[in-house]
Design a protein around this motif. Structure first.
Motif, PDB file in Angstrom:
ATOM      1  N   GLY A  69      -5.685   7.596 -12.554  1.00 42.53           N
ATOM      2  CA  GLY A  69      -6.155   7.460 -11.177  1.00 42.53           C
ATOM      3  C   GLY A  69      -5.068   6.934 -10.259  1.00 42.53           C
ATOM      4  O   GLY A  69      -4.934   7.379  -9.106  1.00 42.53           O
ATOM      5  N   VAL A  70      -4.277   5.984 -10.752  1.00 41.38           N
ATOM      6  CA  VAL A  70      -3.175   5.437  -9.949  1.00 41.38           C
ATOM      7  C   VAL A  70      -2.135   6.516  -9.678  1.00 41.38           C
ATOM      8  O   VAL A  70      -1.637   6.657  -8.553  1.00 41.38           O
TER       9      VAL A  70
ATOM     10  N   ARG B  25       0.852  -1.192   0.000  1.00 45.06           N
ATOM     11  CA  ARG B  25       0.000   0.000   0.000  1.00 45.06           C
ATOM     12  C   ARG B  25       0.889   1.244   0.000  1.00 45.06           C
ATOM     13  O   ARG B  25       1.886   1.319   0.730  1.00 45.06           O
ATOM     14  N   LEU B  26       0.517   2.195  -0.812  1.00 41.25           N
ATOM     15  CA  LEU B  26       1.303   3.422  -0.918  1.00 41.25           C
ATOM     16  C   LEU B  26       1.407   4.154   0.414  1.00 41.25           C
ATOM     17  O   LEU B  26       2.442   4.766   0.725  1.00 41.25           O
ATOM     18  N   GLU B  27       0.346   4.074   1.208  1.00 42.70           N
ATOM     19  CA  GLU B  27       0.343   4.750   2.510  1.00 42.70           C
ATOM     20  C   GLU B  27       1.447   4.223   3.425  1.00 42.70           C
ATOM     21  O   GLU B  27       1.994   4.963   4.254  1.00 42.70           O
TER      22      GLU B  27
ATOM     23  N   TYR C 211      -3.802  -1.647  -7.784  1.00 41.20           N
ATOM     24  CA  TYR C 211      -3.770  -0.336  -8.425  1.00 41.20           C
ATOM     25  C   TYR C 211      -3.856  -0.569  -9.944  1.00 41.20           C
ATOM     26  O   TYR C 211      -2.915  -1.102 -10.546  1.00 41.20           O
TER      27      TYR C 211
ATOM     28  N   GLU D 176      -2.641   9.696  -9.577  1.00 41.87           N
ATOM     29  CA  GLU D 176      -3.237  10.617  -8.603  1.00 41.87           C
ATOM     30  C   GLU D 176      -3.087  10.070  -7.191  1.00 41.87           C
ATOM     31  O   GLU D 176      -2.807  10.815  -6.248  1.00 41.87           O
ATOM     32  N   GLU D 177      -3.272   8.749  -7.034  1.00 40.48           N
ATOM     33  CA  GLU D 177      -3.104   8.131  -5.712  1.00 40.48           C
ATOM     34  C   GLU D 177      -1.661   8.213  -5.246  1.00 40.48           C
ATOM     35  O   GLU D 177      -1.391   8.439  -4.063  1.00 40.48           O
ATOM     36  N   ILE D 178      -0.716   8.008  -6.156  1.00 42.52           N
ATOM     37  CA  ILE D 178       0.701   8.128  -5.800  1.00 42.52           C
ATOM     38  C   ILE D 178       0.998   9.544  -5.316  1.00 42.52           C
ATOM     39  O   ILE D 178       1.666   9.748  -4.297  1.00 42.52           O
ATOM     40  N   ASP D 179       0.477  10.526  -6.054  1.00 42.76           N
ATOM     41  CA  ASP D 179       0.710  11.926  -5.693  1.00 42.76           C
ATOM     42  C   ASP D 179       0.092  12.252  -4.338  1.00 42.76           C
ATOM     43  O   ASP D 179       0.713  12.909  -3.496  1.00 42.76           O
ATOM     44  N   LYS D 180      -1.128  11.767  -4.117  1.00 42.88           N
ATOM     45  CA  LYS D 180      -1.840  12.051  -2.866  1.00 42.88           C
ATOM     46  C   LYS D 180      -1.205  11.323  -1.683  1.00 42.88           C
ATOM     47  O   LYS D 180      -1.119  11.877  -0.575  1.00 42.88           O
ATOM     48  N   SER D 181      -0.757  10.092  -1.912  1.00 46.23           N
ATOM     49  CA  SER D 181      -0.240   9.278  -0.803  1.00 46.23           C
ATOM     50  C   SER D 181       1.221   9.557  -0.485  1.00 46.23           C
ATOM     51  O   SER D 181       1.593   9.683   0.688  1.00 46.23           O
TER      52      SER D 181
END
Length: 277
Positions: free
Chosen positions: A193-194, A154-156, A185, A196-201
């Motif tokens: 979308g993936v 998980r990126l988190e 992912y 964006e998740e990388i950027d956000k996380s």
């Protein structure tokens, strides 16, 4: 220019690996810092490194990928295994000072039942022990497929580790197209979308490198089985989209597909033919 290479052996030296890379039209390569299933490291040959550094500079190589061994589990439940991993980490960073620019990439580890939180604590402790303010090498946590008790699926989790490292200016992540897909992912149907998740996380500024692989496994399988480009569940179109995405295309890519040199040469030719400058 596409920065692309593959995994090569350094058993005959870095200079020979560099020549192999040039022969298949690569401008970087990945290598194991030591025996991937053990712990021994080859004796440093300064003359070989001098020859390779000249080759590296003359041919405009992109940063190399120096991959830590699979035996390096910084968050094991056994103290001796953690101590071994810490020593490998510190020794590898010292050895890499002798080479041209390299990214040190490693698997975060498996918590073997202790829980993610405890595992992350151990990883952070080890990284803080090894990475000092004057660290010269960029250190990258590899995103994983999420199998078993491994951390980094998980990126988190990667973000928590980076945030825990005191001197983290040169700490980032390396994503793997196969691992991401297996971890849930969807780089095939929703690459934007993936990202964006990388950027956000984690933050796109922390994404430094990409392992480019197809997968033998279905989406969200949590299984890590690499496949030749275009022969797996990602397919050629997804691979082409990855290397041409505006936020990814300038990163350094390395192939870890099940190939020999001729196979890598064909994959690199395919990627270069489909890369949009």
């Amino acid at each position: 220019m596409l920065k692309i290479g593959c995994h090569l052996s350094i058993s005959k030296g870095y200079y020979k690996a560099g020549l192999d890379a040039l022969a298949i039209d690569a401008n970087t390569f990945q290598f194991f810092t030591r025996n991937p299933r053990g712990g021994s490291a080859k004796k440093i040959d300064l003359k070989d490194i001098e020859k390779f550094t000249k080759l590296f500079n003359e041919n405009g190589f992109a940063p190399l990928f120096a991959h830590g061994p699979y035996t390096m589990n910084l968050c094991s439940d056994k103290r001796d295994i953690r101590d071994f991993a810490k020593n490998v980490f510190k020794e590898d960073l010292e050895r890499l000072k002798l080479l041209p620019e390299s990214y040190y990439i490693f698997h975060p580890g498996s918590h073997v039942g202790q829980g993610v939180e405890k595992g992350i604590d151990y990883i952070v402790e080890a990284m803080n022990d090894a990475i000092k303010e004057d660290c010269e090498t960029t250190v990258l946590l590899e995103g994983m497929s999420g199998k078993g008790t491994e951390i980094g699926g998980r990126l988190e989790e990667l973000k928590l580790i980076i945030d825990g490292v005191k001197h983290n200016k040169k700490v980032g992540i390396c994503i793997d197209s196969c691992h991401l897909y297996s971890a849930g992912y969807d780089v095939v149907k929703d690459l934007d979308g993936v990202i964006e998740e990388i950027d956000k996380s984690v933050g796109m500024d922390k994404l430094m490198a990409v392992h480019l692989n197809d997968s033998k496994m279905e989406f969200a399988s949590n299984k890590d089985r690499h496949e030749v480009l275009g022969k797996g569940t990602l397919g050629k179109e997804a691979i082409i989209n990855i290397i041409n995405h505006p936020l990814l295309k300038d990163l350094v890519f390395n192939l870890e597909t099940p190939n020999e040199l001729d196979g890598y040469k064909n994959e690199i030719a395919f990627l270069k033919a489909n890369y949009k400058e």
